[in-house]
Design a protein around this motif. Structure first.
Motif, PDB file in Angstrom:
ATOM      1  N   GLU A  32       0.424   4.226  -2.579  1.00 27.05           N
ATOM      2  CA  GLU A  32       0.197   5.583  -2.072  1.00 27.05           C
ATOM      3  C   GLU A  32       1.094   6.600  -2.781  1.00 27.05           C
ATOM      4  OE1 GLU A  32      -1.474   8.494   0.534  1.00 27.05           O
ATOM      5  OE2 GLU A  32      -2.053   6.402   0.339  1.00 27.05           O
ATOM      6  N   SER A  90       0.815  -1.220   0.000  1.00 27.25           N
ATOM      7  CA  SER A  90       0.000   0.000   0.000  1.00 27.25           C
ATOM      8  C   SER A  90       0.849   1.271   0.000  1.00 27.25           C
ATOM      9  CB  SER A  90      -0.963   0.010   1.183  1.00 27.25           C
ATOM     10  OG  SER A  90      -0.264  -0.094   2.398  1.00 27.25           O
ATOM     11  N   ASP A 129      -1.961  -7.367   5.763  1.00 29.30           N
ATOM     12  CA  ASP A 129      -1.625  -6.510   4.620  1.00 29.30           C
ATOM     13  C   ASP A 129      -0.446  -7.104   3.863  1.00 29.30           C
ATOM     14  OD1 ASP A 129      -3.591  -4.779   5.457  1.00 29.30           O
ATOM     15  OD2 ASP A 129      -2.217  -3.211   6.146  1.00 29.30           O
TER      16      ASP A 129
END
Length: 153
Positions: free
Chosen positions: A55, A51, A134
């Motif tokens: 981002e 992530s 994650d």
């Protein structure tokens, strides 16, 4: 720095011409501390949340990809090349990877403790909650430039 590396290693650059410019960690202090471990030869792995790449709008690295590692003030210090990559969850980290990451006391226990704190902090700063499920990019790398700091081939 990149031009000098490219001139000295045209085949490596032809195989993977893209590169990123970044630093370790999320603060000047942490960037300098982790870079010092790279420069000493202690650190030859890193891990980052998938992530976080998304981002920033960066692609997930691939084997052979390069990045220029900067100190905490943004000064380029070394060129790093990805030599091993996998995506997994927090629980898939093992003791060998923790040791290769070269942080704290090199144990899996300290890797888990410190990365829980780190990923919770960076995720909260981006307005999301971190979970041990994650996806994480586990990357081993070689320092390839400058020659005085480069790993043996």
């Amino acid at each position: 720095m990149w031009a000098d590396y490219a001139a000295a290693h045209p085949e490596a650059v032809a195989a993977s011409p893209e590169y990123t410019i970044e630093h370790f960690g999320d603060s000047v202090r942490l960037a300098d501390e982790l870079l010092a471990h790279v420069l000493s030869g202690r650190k030859r792995a890193t891990s980052e949340l998938v992530s976080d790449f998304l981002e920033r709008g960066d692609p997930v690295p691939r084997i052979g990809s390069h990045w220029i590692a900067c100190d905490g003030r943004g000064v380029p210090r070394v060129v790093i090349r990805s030599v091993e990559l996998r995506i997994g969850t927090f629980g898939s980290a093992d003791a060998a990877f923790a040791a290769d990451e070269g942080e704290d006391d090199l144990t899996l226990e300290s890797w888990r403790r410190e990365h829980r704190v780190y990923w919770t902090r960076v995720s909260e700063a981006q307005g999301r909650e971190w979970s041990e499920e994650d996806e994480i990019v586990f990357e081993r790398f070689a320092v390839v430039w400058p020659p005085a700091l480069a790993d043996p081939e």
